[in-house]
Design an enzyme around this catalytic site. Structure first.
Site, PDB file in Angstrom:
ATOM      1  N   LEU A  22       3.971 -11.361   2.904  1.00 53.77           N
ATOM      2  CA  LEU A  22       2.600 -11.279   2.410  1.00 53.77           C
ATOM      3  C   LEU A  22       1.602 -10.761   3.441  1.00 53.77           C
ATOM      4  O   LEU A  22       0.433 -10.579   3.124  1.00 53.77           O
ATOM      5  CB  LEU A  22       2.152 -12.660   1.906  1.00 53.77           C
ATOM      6  CG  LEU A  22       3.013 -13.258   0.787  1.00 53.77           C
ATOM      7  CD1 LEU A  22       2.527 -14.652   0.426  1.00 53.77           C
ATOM      8  CD2 LEU A  22       3.015 -12.358  -0.430  1.00 53.77           C
ATOM      9  N   SER A  23       2.063 -10.563   4.684  1.00 58.61           N
ATOM     10  CA  SER A  23       1.143 -10.039   5.703  1.00 58.61           C
ATOM     11  C   SER A  23       1.873  -9.028   6.581  1.00 58.61           C
ATOM     12  O   SER A  23       3.091  -8.905   6.524  1.00 58.61           O
ATOM     13  CB  SER A  23       0.589 -11.176   6.570  1.00 58.61           C
ATOM     14  OG  SER A  23       1.546 -11.571   7.533  1.00 58.61           O
ATOM     15  N   GLY A  24       1.120  -8.365   7.413  1.00 56.38           N
ATOM     16  CA  GLY A  24       1.697  -7.354   8.297  1.00 56.38           C
ATOM     17  C   GLY A  24       1.987  -7.875   9.693  1.00 56.38           C
ATOM     18  O   GLY A  24       2.187  -7.085  10.615  1.00 56.38           O
TER      19      GLY A  24
END
EC number: 3.4.21.89
Length: 190
Positions: A44-46
């Site tokens: 869900l994130s980088g």
């Protein structure tokens, strides 16, 4: 034409089965399918780029012995009761009977502020990922996603059935008309 029709049927039917299994597994596991100790996680994130990108689907394996973990391993841990995080171990320290893992997202400038207790470690990244497939899994875990992923293939199957039946009816009508024409021609010639 019959071959294309059969191939299309197999593809649609397989799609329905696969999507149904994904939706059922997603729903029963609370959002992420798990089989034999392996779990699919949506990124869900980088924070772990370039190891894996936002929207990827990664495969993690349940940890059986945290003592086997090493610096450089990528682990999934519970940051709080509802938040799972997947970051790389940058340091391991021992505190009494417990191990503490200092973790960091590969794309983050600094290590995570709090060390991770061995009790919060849930899984280890296996190295397998499917880019962008996490978006679909995340979508499937939502009520609208569940509905869409079950209804759309079902509607496609109904449309396919309608087209197939219509085609069969036209073929029967064509053969009946041809038979009537042949019968009429043979009675006229006698």
């Amino acid at each position: 034409m019959k071959l294309i029709s059969n191939i299309l049927y197999v593809i649609i039917f397989t799609l329905i089965i696969v999507l149904t299994l994904v939706v059922i597994s997603t729903r029963s596991s609370g959002g992420e399918p798990a089989v034999f100790g392996y779990t699919l996680k949506s990124v869900l994130s980088g924070s772990m780029e370039p190891e894996f990108n936002t929207g990827s689907l990664i495969l993690v394996k349940e940890i059986t012995d945290v003592k086997e973990l090493q610096k450089g391993d990528v682990i999934t841990f519970m940051q709080d009761a509802n938040t799972a995080v997947t970051h790389r171990i940058v340091d391991i320290t021992k505190q009494g009977d417990h191990l503490l893992f200092k973790t960091k997202g590969d794309n983050n400038a600094a290590a995570d502020s709090a060390p991770v207790s061995d009790e919060n470690v849930r899984a280890q990244y296996t190295g397998f990922q499917l880019p962008y497939a996490g978006y679909m899994l995340h979508f499937a875990s939502q009520p609208i996603g569940t509905a869409v992923l079950l209804i759309v293939p079902g509607v496609m199957l109904l449309v396919y059935a309608f087209v197939t039946i219509s085609s069969a009816i036209r073929e029967i009508e064509r053969k009946t008309k041809a038979l009537e024409t042949d019968t009429k021609d043979s009675t006229m010639s006698t």
